[in-house]
Design an enzyme around this catalytic site. Sequence first.
Site, short mmCIF file in Angstrom:
data_model
loop_
_atom_site.label_atom_id
_atom_site.label_comp_id
_atom_site.label_asym_id
_atom_site.label_seq_id
_atom_site.Cartn_x
_atom_site.Cartn_y
_atom_site.Cartn_z
N HIS A 29 16.45 -23.66 12.29
CA HIS A 29 16.38 -22.28 12.83
C HIS A 29 16.40 -21.11 12.02
O HIS A 29 17.33 -21.10 11.14
CB HIS A 29 17.60 -22.22 14.01
N HIS B 99 13.50 -13.68 21.91
CA HIS B 99 12.33 -14.48 21.93
C HIS B 99 11.53 -14.38 23.34
O HIS B 99 12.23 -14.15 24.46
CB HIS B 99 12.59 -16.16 21.59
N TYR C 182 18.60 -4.84 17.45
CA TYR C 182 17.91 -6.28 16.71
C TYR C 182 17.19 -5.56 15.79
O TYR C 182 17.01 -5.73 14.54
CB TYR C 182 17.25 -7.24 17.62
N SER D 241 3.13 -5.12 7.81
CA SER D 241 3.86 -6.31 7.48
C SER D 241 4.42 -7.20 8.38
O SER D 241 4.23 -6.71 9.60
CB SER D 241 5.27 -5.65 7.05
N LYS E 61 7.08 -11.05 -2.58
CA LYS E 61 7.81 -9.95 -1.62
C LYS E 61 9.09 -9.82 -1.67
O LYS E 61 9.78 -10.95 -1.56
CB LYS E 61 7.14 -10.42 -0.31
N HIS F 238 13.81 -5.24 2.28
CA HIS F 238 13.73 -5.85 3.76
C HIS F 238 13.96 -4.90 4.82
O HIS F 238 14.93 -5.25 5.73
CB HIS F 238 14.73 -6.76 3.75
N GLY G 142 8.81 0.29 3.48
CA GLY G 142 9.99 0.75 3.80
C GLY G 142 10.10 2.35 3.94
O GLY G 142 10.15 3.17 3.11
N GLY G 143 10.17 2.51 5.34
CA GLY G 143 10.35 4.18 5.79
C GLY G 143 9.05 4.78 6.15
O GLY G 143 9.25 5.98 6.62
N ARG H 134 8.35 -1.60 11.11
CA ARG H 134 8.94 -1.24 12.47
C ARG H 134 8.19 -0.02 13.01
O ARG H 134 7.98 -0.07 14.32
CB ARG H 134 10.29 -0.64 12.18
#
Length: 501
Positions: A40, A63, A153, A205, A341, A365, A403-404, A425
């Site tokens: 997992h 999920h 999350y 990403s 990476k 990360h 990042g950002g 994100r």
Amino acid sequence: MTFGGSVVSFSELQQHNKPDDCWISLYGHVYDVSEFLKQHPGGARRILKYAGNDATKGFGMTHSERYMERYLQKDWYKGEVELAPEKISKEAGKRKKIADKEPKRKDKKRSTFKETFKEKGKTVEKPKLGYILSLGDFEAVAMNVLPEEIRAYISSGSDDEITVRENRKALGRIFFRPRCLVDVSRNTIDTNILGQHSKLPFLISPIAGSEMVSQEGDISISKVAGEHGIIPVIPKNDSSSISNSDQPVFYQYSFDTEEAIIRAPEIVSNIQRKYPNIKALFVSVDNDCAGNLEKLRKYESKVGKDPQGLQPGDINRPSYAPTWRDLLRLKTSTDIPIILKGLQREEDIVKAARLGFDGALISNHGGRQVDCSRSSIEILYNAKKQMKEKNVSADGFELFVEGGFRRGSDIVKALCLGAKPALGRSILYSGVYGEAGVNKALYIMEQDINRVMKLLGANSVSDLNEDFLDCESLNFKATLTDQLYNENYMPLPGPKGRRGN
């Protein structure tokens, strides 16, 4: 997978609650997942807290149901759980009744979220897509409409989340030096990435949690990226529909066990067979153990409480982390370009270039590993300086950074510093509108980048360099306020007890 047959009583399910004998119930179906614990990606602990019990709500938080078909083997299926209202979640019972009335169809598309969302008795409506003007707007909508556990999350960083915020703040400490009286009427923003033409000068990403935001998850993101001329980065254990196609792809992989690194050439060959047009392999190097996502676990406790209380991050996952020697062996065993990476030190980036790797993706990360790490853009700036000082050639060695990034101006800053940026994100949040949202997000970025480059007096990506930037404030940790980012930020909660009478 075909369901039906034997019935497992809830009392029998409860007896299988140990690491070597672990059964769980998902949507009314019982599985023996003992063998899966070590495999997992999120670590065994996340499954073990549901051992001998219903895991539907915890599973559904991260999920979609198609993960069951992908990861759970047929011989692990034990039967249908006998409903126990006090123990089995209402959601599991409801889904089982629906399944009894209407057999599951693989070709039937189901949307995870609707136009309105209900949480804590309140109905939240999404604004029309036409009102979205920036990637920050997508994040604001996502923070309003996604369930609390999913927001936690996606947005969580490690410990106090200082690095999460620093990634964004550091970009605000870099300023532009525009050139005027330049003809930019034929401005273009396309570029080459690892020898492949890209219509937009950035990557997307691999994003954990994409299927929590959109039913199609990484599939829709890869599809829309391809339509915009961006080469998709396929995540490990993906379910992409573009396998065995002629579309160029990059692939991200992490070696989590010693067996995996020993079998690395075989694993890479299998990836090549699935993606015959793979152009580069991004190998994660920053996962020596799991980061301490404290905010996430506090919100997770509302879903399924650990009887032993909330525990710190699992420092024993993964069971093995690769070394320089391991990755050098991998490099010599394949012709596929290898990109490291997750490098975060200038010295490591210089070393990677000298050892003949094909590139490095500078990343902390997303602030989810070591808190108080420096921002990725600051590491990039210092790495470029050190490469010049040590006469390390950048020929054949490409730099990437993530990042950002939220604005076209952020993208252009990274390009000026000599790296191709990657969005994570900020693209993920656009998925609350499905493929249309991802399409709008990429359109916004395309227009943004074009506008900034024209205002700087740059006709092409190759024109961009450090002369367009003032980086004197970058290494000084002065704070500039990004009001929209601050409004979207989901704070770290404290422990809550019951109020006395």
